[in-house]
Write a protein that holds these residues in place. Sequence first.
Motif, PDB file in Angstrom:
ATOM      1  N   LYS A   1       0.828  -1.204   0.000  1.00 49.75           N
ATOM      2  CA  LYS A   1       0.000   0.000   0.000  1.00 49.75           C
ATOM      3  C   LYS A   1       0.862   1.253   0.000  1.00 49.75           C
ATOM      4  O   LYS A   1       1.724   1.425   0.867  1.00 49.75           O
ATOM      5  CB  LYS A   1      -0.902  -0.009   1.229  1.00 49.75           C
ATOM      6  CG  LYS A   1      -1.774   1.224   1.357  1.00 49.75           C
ATOM      7  CD  LYS A   1      -2.626   1.152   2.619  1.00 49.75           C
ATOM      8  CE  LYS A   1      -3.480   2.392   2.786  1.00 49.75           C
ATOM      9  NZ  LYS A   1      -4.313   2.322   4.020  1.00 49.75           N
ATOM     10  N   PRO A   2       0.659   2.170  -0.971  1.00 51.90           N
ATOM     11  CA  PRO A   2       1.446   3.412  -1.000  1.00 51.90           C
ATOM     12  C   PRO A   2       0.949   4.378   0.071  1.00 51.90           C
ATOM     13  O   PRO A   2      -0.138   4.202   0.630  1.00 51.90           O
ATOM     14  CB  PRO A   2       1.185   3.947  -2.403  1.00 51.90           C
ATOM     15  CG  PRO A   2      -0.186   3.439  -2.740  1.00 51.90           C
ATOM     16  CD  PRO A   2      -0.284   2.076  -2.092  1.00 51.90           C
ATOM     17  N   SER A   3       1.718   5.402   0.327  1.00 52.52           N
ATOM     18  CA  SER A   3       1.266   6.406   1.286  1.00 52.52           C
ATOM     19  C   SER A   3       0.050   7.127   0.702  1.00 52.52           C
ATOM     20  O   SER A   3      -0.029   7.342  -0.523  1.00 52.52           O
ATOM     21  CB  SER A   3       2.380   7.415   1.569  1.00 52.52           C
ATOM     22  OG  SER A   3       2.619   8.228   0.427  1.00 52.52           O
ATOM     23  N   PRO A   4      -0.924   7.507   1.529  1.00 52.88           N
ATOM     24  CA  PRO A   4      -2.142   8.162   1.026  1.00 52.88           C
ATOM     25  C   PRO A   4      -1.855   9.414   0.203  1.00 52.88           C
ATOM     26  O   PRO A   4      -2.465   9.624  -0.851  1.00 52.88           O
ATOM     27  CB  PRO A   4      -2.904   8.501   2.312  1.00 52.88           C
ATOM     28  CG  PRO A   4      -2.450   7.482   3.308  1.00 52.88           C
ATOM     29  CD  PRO A   4      -1.009   7.249   2.988  1.00 52.88           C
ATOM     30  N   SER A   5      -0.939  10.249   0.669  1.00 50.15           N
ATOM     31  CA  SER A   5      -0.651  11.485  -0.062  1.00 50.15           C
ATOM     32  C   SER A   5      -0.023  11.206  -1.424  1.00 50.15           C
ATOM     33  O   SER A   5      -0.351  11.861  -2.423  1.00 50.15           O
ATOM     34  CB  SER A   5       0.265  12.397   0.762  1.00 50.15           C
ATOM     35  OG  SER A   5       1.493  11.749   1.041  1.00 50.15           O
ATOM     36  N   LEU A   6       0.877  10.223  -1.474  1.00 43.53           N
ATOM     37  CA  LEU A   6       1.502   9.859  -2.753  1.00 43.53           C
ATOM     38  C   LEU A   6       0.451   9.335  -3.720  1.00 43.53           C
ATOM     39  O   LEU A   6       0.426   9.726  -4.907  1.00 43.53           O
ATOM     40  CB  LEU A   6       2.578   8.800  -2.527  1.00 43.53           C
ATOM     41  CG  LEU A   6       3.241   8.244  -3.795  1.00 43.53           C
ATOM     42  CD1 LEU A   6       3.968   9.346  -4.550  1.00 43.53           C
ATOM     43  CD2 LEU A   6       4.207   7.105  -3.441  1.00 43.53           C
TER      44      LEU A   6
ATOM     45  N   TRP B   1      -7.511   1.183  -0.859  1.00 43.50           N
ATOM     46  CA  TRP B   1      -6.752   2.106  -1.697  1.00 43.50           C
ATOM     47  C   TRP B   1      -6.703   1.673  -3.158  1.00 43.50           C
ATOM     48  O   TRP B   1      -6.708   2.509  -4.069  1.00 43.50           O
ATOM     49  CB  TRP B   1      -5.327   2.254  -1.146  1.00 43.50           C
ATOM     50  CG  TRP B   1      -4.466   1.024  -1.303  1.00 43.50           C
ATOM     51  CD1 TRP B   1      -4.294   0.017  -0.415  1.00 43.50           C
ATOM     52  CD2 TRP B   1      -3.660   0.685  -2.446  1.00 43.50           C
ATOM     53  NE1 TRP B   1      -3.444  -0.937  -0.908  1.00 43.50           N
ATOM     54  CE2 TRP B   1      -3.025  -0.549  -2.154  1.00 43.50           C
ATOM     55  CE3 TRP B   1      -3.402   1.303  -3.669  1.00 43.50           C
ATOM     56  CZ2 TRP B   1      -2.166  -1.175  -3.051  1.00 43.50           C
ATOM     57  CZ3 TRP B   1      -2.555   0.679  -4.569  1.00 43.50           C
ATOM     58  CH2 TRP B   1      -1.939  -0.540  -4.257  1.00 43.50           C
ATOM     59  N   TYR B   2      -6.682   0.362  -3.392  1.00 42.00           N
ATOM     60  CA  TYR B   2      -6.538  -0.123  -4.765  1.00 42.00           C
ATOM     61  C   TYR B   2      -7.813   0.048  -5.601  1.00 42.00           C
ATOM     62  O   TYR B   2      -7.805  -0.195  -6.807  1.00 42.00           O
ATOM     63  CB  TYR B   2      -6.099  -1.588  -4.782  1.00 42.00           C
ATOM     64  CG  TYR B   2      -6.967  -2.527  -3.970  1.00 42.00           C
ATOM     65  CD1 TYR B   2      -8.149  -3.051  -4.474  1.00 42.00           C
ATOM     66  CD2 TYR B   2      -6.585  -2.896  -2.677  1.00 42.00           C
ATOM     67  CE1 TYR B   2      -8.941  -3.908  -3.728  1.00 42.00           C
ATOM     68  CE2 TYR B   2      -7.366  -3.755  -1.916  1.00 42.00           C
ATOM     69  CZ  TYR B   2      -8.546  -4.259  -2.444  1.00 42.00           C
ATOM     70  OH  TYR B   2      -9.332  -5.103  -1.703  1.00 42.00           O
TER      71      TYR B   2
ATOM     72  N   TYR C   1     -13.377   9.811  -0.833  1.00 38.11           N
ATOM     73  CA  TYR C   1     -12.963   8.403  -0.757  1.00 38.11           C
ATOM     74  C   TYR C   1     -11.912   8.194   0.328  1.00 38.11           C
ATOM     75  O   TYR C   1     -11.938   7.186   1.046  1.00 38.11           O
ATOM     76  CB  TYR C   1     -12.408   7.948  -2.111  1.00 38.11           C
ATOM     77  CG  TYR C   1     -13.439   7.394  -3.063  1.00 38.11           C
ATOM     78  CD1 TYR C   1     -13.364   6.086  -3.523  1.00 38.11           C
ATOM     79  CD2 TYR C   1     -14.497   8.170  -3.528  1.00 38.11           C
ATOM     80  CE1 TYR C   1     -14.290   5.568  -4.410  1.00 38.11           C
ATOM     81  CE2 TYR C   1     -15.435   7.671  -4.411  1.00 38.11           C
ATOM     82  CZ  TYR C   1     -15.337   6.368  -4.854  1.00 38.11           C
ATOM     83  OH  TYR C   1     -16.271   5.873  -5.727  1.00 38.11           O
ATOM     84  N   PHE C   2     -10.978   9.124   0.444  1.00 35.57           N
ATOM     85  CA  PHE C   2      -9.910   8.966   1.426  1.00 35.57           C
ATOM     86  C   PHE C   2     -10.411   9.211   2.847  1.00 35.57           C
ATOM     87  O   PHE C   2      -9.804   8.732   3.807  1.00 35.57           O
ATOM     88  CB  PHE C   2      -8.744   9.899   1.085  1.00 35.57           C
ATOM     89  CG  PHE C   2      -7.786   9.323   0.080  1.00 35.57           C
ATOM     90  CD1 PHE C   2      -6.484   9.022   0.422  1.00 35.57           C
ATOM     91  CD2 PHE C   2      -8.198   9.066  -1.227  1.00 35.57           C
ATOM     92  CE1 PHE C   2      -5.595   8.481  -0.504  1.00 35.57           C
ATOM     93  CE2 PHE C   2      -7.334   8.531  -2.163  1.00 35.57           C
ATOM     94  CZ  PHE C   2      -6.021   8.228  -1.796  1.00 35.57           C
TER      95      PHE C   2
END
Length: 412
Positions: A12-17, A124-125, A116-117
């Motif tokens: 999982k990438p960072s939310p901001s990225l 996330w995907y 969504y966030f």
Amino acid sequence: MILLTTLVDRFKPSPSLLFWSLLIAEKAFCLIVLYKIAYTEIDWVAYMQQTTQFMNGERDYTKMKGDTGPLVYPAGFLYIFSFLNWITNGGSNIVLAQWIYADFAVLTLYIVLTLYFLSTKVPWYATPLLLLSKRIHSIFILRLFNDPIAMLPLYFSIYALSKGNPLLSSILFSIALSIKMNILLFAPAFALLMYQSVGLLASIRNAAVVLGVQVALAAPFITAGYGVEYVTKAFEFSRQFFYVWTVNWRFVGEDLFLSKGFAMALVVGHLSVLVLFLGKWTGAHGGILSVIKKGLNVSGTQALNIDYILLTMFTSNLIGITFARSLHYQFYSWYFYTIPYLLFRTQIPLVLKIAIFGTIEYCWNVYPSTNQSSVLLLSCHIILLVALFVAPVESNRVKFESKKSKTKAKRT
């Protein structure tokens, strides 16, 4: 499937990225479409003709017309597209208009991703699905329709409500409604959420705010003596869409499609399903009578769970779309950005979720629509509604504490 989910979560990438990468990718997609695919004229010239008449002083809605027919949108549409008329030199600078629409597309994705966030229900995907629509990019960049413009303040209205600002939410909801009437499909859920958030008296006040914004926007037509003409044309509920352009219900045949009996059956179906979901939404809170009773005693503003807000608003809209007699291609923008969220609020297996998403996108790209594509689209809508109906609904409250009580607590 469990192994796949575990692996996906591990990387999982960072939310901001992820958030900013998706926005940059959307901008890139828009520019590719803008420069690689030819613009297609449908309604833009008509919008410019109608707004030019308004800018030249015409205030009688029955006299404002374009190549595609009479003006049938409320005053907010006129103000926004009059600005676009002015900035694009009467609509002749199509490339500039497309650039502006590309920015609208990115801004829409920005507020949708923000919602969504904030959600705790969407992995996330699932968010990259919001970029994967050929038809949506066409609606924005190649067709320049007013439909996606109407949806933008609606999403901001939802955000304002989630942040405990029902008054601002009401203003934004009314602005969205002033651009196109499809926003009324969200109204049943919006009314329920407003009642649960602020109670009866404040809900009446906010309803008056929604009406007041409409009156204020319509003032030039009302003061000119054309108030009746404005209301009857801008909010023409009896308007009938052409069978030839419909994406849904084509399989019933043109005679049945145009019949009053079929129209009435759809209205009954729409209202019946809304009532069923109203019972479901309020069931987690003691039922409709309990919700009504609690609303009579609300003091201040109650914080509502973001996922409860999104679920009720998006589902209310989907119900209306399912029972709409005619869906034209630009209407896809009414609910495309809600589809991934709704899918991931169900217990449908992941593979089937992706299949439903892809099938809906396929149906909206079949031109002209066919009996098969319209059956497929309706089937996807029904499957999704059934899955949403049997899925659990959690509490509507984040923390049932009013702003008033919070302020009092701080002072003490």
